[in-house]
Design an enzyme around this catalytic site. Structure first.
Site: not given
Ligand code: AMP
Length: 393
Positions: A198, A350
């Site tokens: 995003k 992550g």
């Protein structure tokens, strides 16, 4: 601003309240991945060796302010005991008489872990009475939970105000050293690589990096919003419509600042986001019924040239859907190029951290950040409440 470090406070015969990040994945009542617990070991071992009594506290998952046995930290206490090779006590109570009794039972060098802080709604509300009750459990405070310092919670921010000495542990000290260098004194050429899904999540950091970095390399799902803003065909690729205009503004901003901002010039595409999809090559213009799922070989080559000459590289977000083997090449290539570049390299988030591990180059990256969100906010130049609350060195 350098912060007081755990090795600079006198802790012998004292009780130290330590905020750790034991937000670990659980499976069948046991810790499924102990990376975060291992990351806290240097600070815990140091305090043990100093003869301090330690009260460790953490959150785990999102119990939303209610006790949830599935999100108990008890398995983390067992895991820590195994890693330390010595017993770790566990207190189901977080505050109050019961918790205080568990603390009083500690011997010098002993370790106690409190139950999941988020079983109490007061934790995320940064409730002052709750923070004060936590503070009553120790004589000094140490924070080593970098993954949560961007949130002002009772255990990360509120509690620190009740101590004369609120120090950072070794994990946070290392994060501040590397991320601080990227923010305040980056070596040039400084290349920032951003990917992931995003645009919206990363606008603020792109703005900040445009000021500080020499070169920005953009890949992953967010690249298509920028390409669309330039008028290119992106087919059915991920598109962040509400941020289309802003993407155009950022491109203009980069130009105005004389920065190099590179977007993909070719792609690997498929008909659908499907694990079994075959990767088809595409030039800059993506056909109408195809979606971009990885950067193409010409883009990989161009990005490698930039990374190879960098003296500092910061990376957050994969270059493609690297979870699917056919679309992991771009992300792995960035990981390898960073490992080979010889400059200071920092990876956060992550997915990028997972990619660096899967590519087998983790030991050749200067710093792997333990906080995705926190590292992005730090690089934006924002004040992180859990850092600001610590005592200055
Ligand atoms: P983020 O959390 O924003 O860093 O996004 C990470 C996710 O972005 C990963 O799960 C990737 O699979 C996904 N991603 C990367 N590139 C693309 C792409 N071209 N299309 C769709 N998803 C993508």
């Amino acid at each position: 601003m350098p912060k007081l470090s755990v090795d600079r406070i006198a802790v012998r015969d004292k009780t130290v309240l330590v905020r750790v990040d034991f937000n670990v994945p659980l499976a069948e009542g046991a810790v499924a991945d102990d990376t975060r617990i291992r990351a806290a070991l240097p600070t815990i071992r140091h305090l043990m060796a100093q003869g301090a009594r330690q009260v460790l506290m953490s959150h785990l998952g999102r119990p939303k302010g209610k006790a949830d046995p599935k999100l108990s930290l008890r398995p983390a206490a067992d895991c820590l005991a195994r890693l330390l090779g010595s017993p770790v006590a566990f207190s189901p109570a977080v505050i109050g008489e019961q918790a205080q009794a568990a603390v009083a039972a500690l011997r010098p060098g002993g370790v106690l872990l409190l139950e999941n802080l988020r079983f109490h709604p007061e934790e995320e509300k940064n409730d002052p009475a709750f923070a004060k009750a936590l503070a009553a459990l120790g004589d000094a405070y140490v924070s080593d939970a970098f993954g949560t310092v961007h949130r002002a919670h009772a255990s990360t921010e509120g509690v620190a105000h009740y101590f004369q000495q609120a120090a950072c542990g070794f994990l946070i000290a290392r994060e501040l050293e590397f991320l601080g260098k990227a923010l305040e004194a980056p070596e040039s050429p400084y290349v920032a690589i951003l990917g992931g899904a995003k645009v919206g999540d990363k606008i603020a950091v792109i703005r900040s990096l445009l000021q500080r970095a020499d070169t920005l390399l953009i890949g992953g799902g967010m690249a298509y919003t920028f390409l669309k803003a330039q008028g290119h065909g992106v087919g059915t690729s991920l598109l962040d419509e509400p941020h289309l205009e802003l993407a155009g503004e950022l491109l203009a901003e980069a130009k105005g600042l004389g920065k190099t901002l590179l977007l993909p010039q070719d792609h690997l595409v498929a008909a659908a986001l499907d694990k079994a999809a075959r990767a088809e090559p595409s030039g800059l213009e993506i056909p109408r019924e195809r979606m971009g799922l990885d950067i193409g070989p010409a883009t990989v080559a161009a990005y490698k040239v930039q990374i190879a000459r960098a003296r500092m590289v910061v990376w957050n977000g994969p270059m493609g859907v690297f979870e699917f083997p056919a679309f992991r090449e771009g992300t792995f290539a960035v990981a390898h190029a960073m490992a080979d570049c010889g400059g200071v390299t920092i990876v956060g988030g992550g997915d990028s951290v997972a990619a660096v591990n899967q590519a087998g180059v983790a030991d050749r990256i200067s710093h792997i950040s333990t906080g995705g969100g926190a590292s992005l906010e730090f690089l934006e130049g924002r004040t992180l409440p859990g850092i600001a609350a610590l005592t200055e060195a």
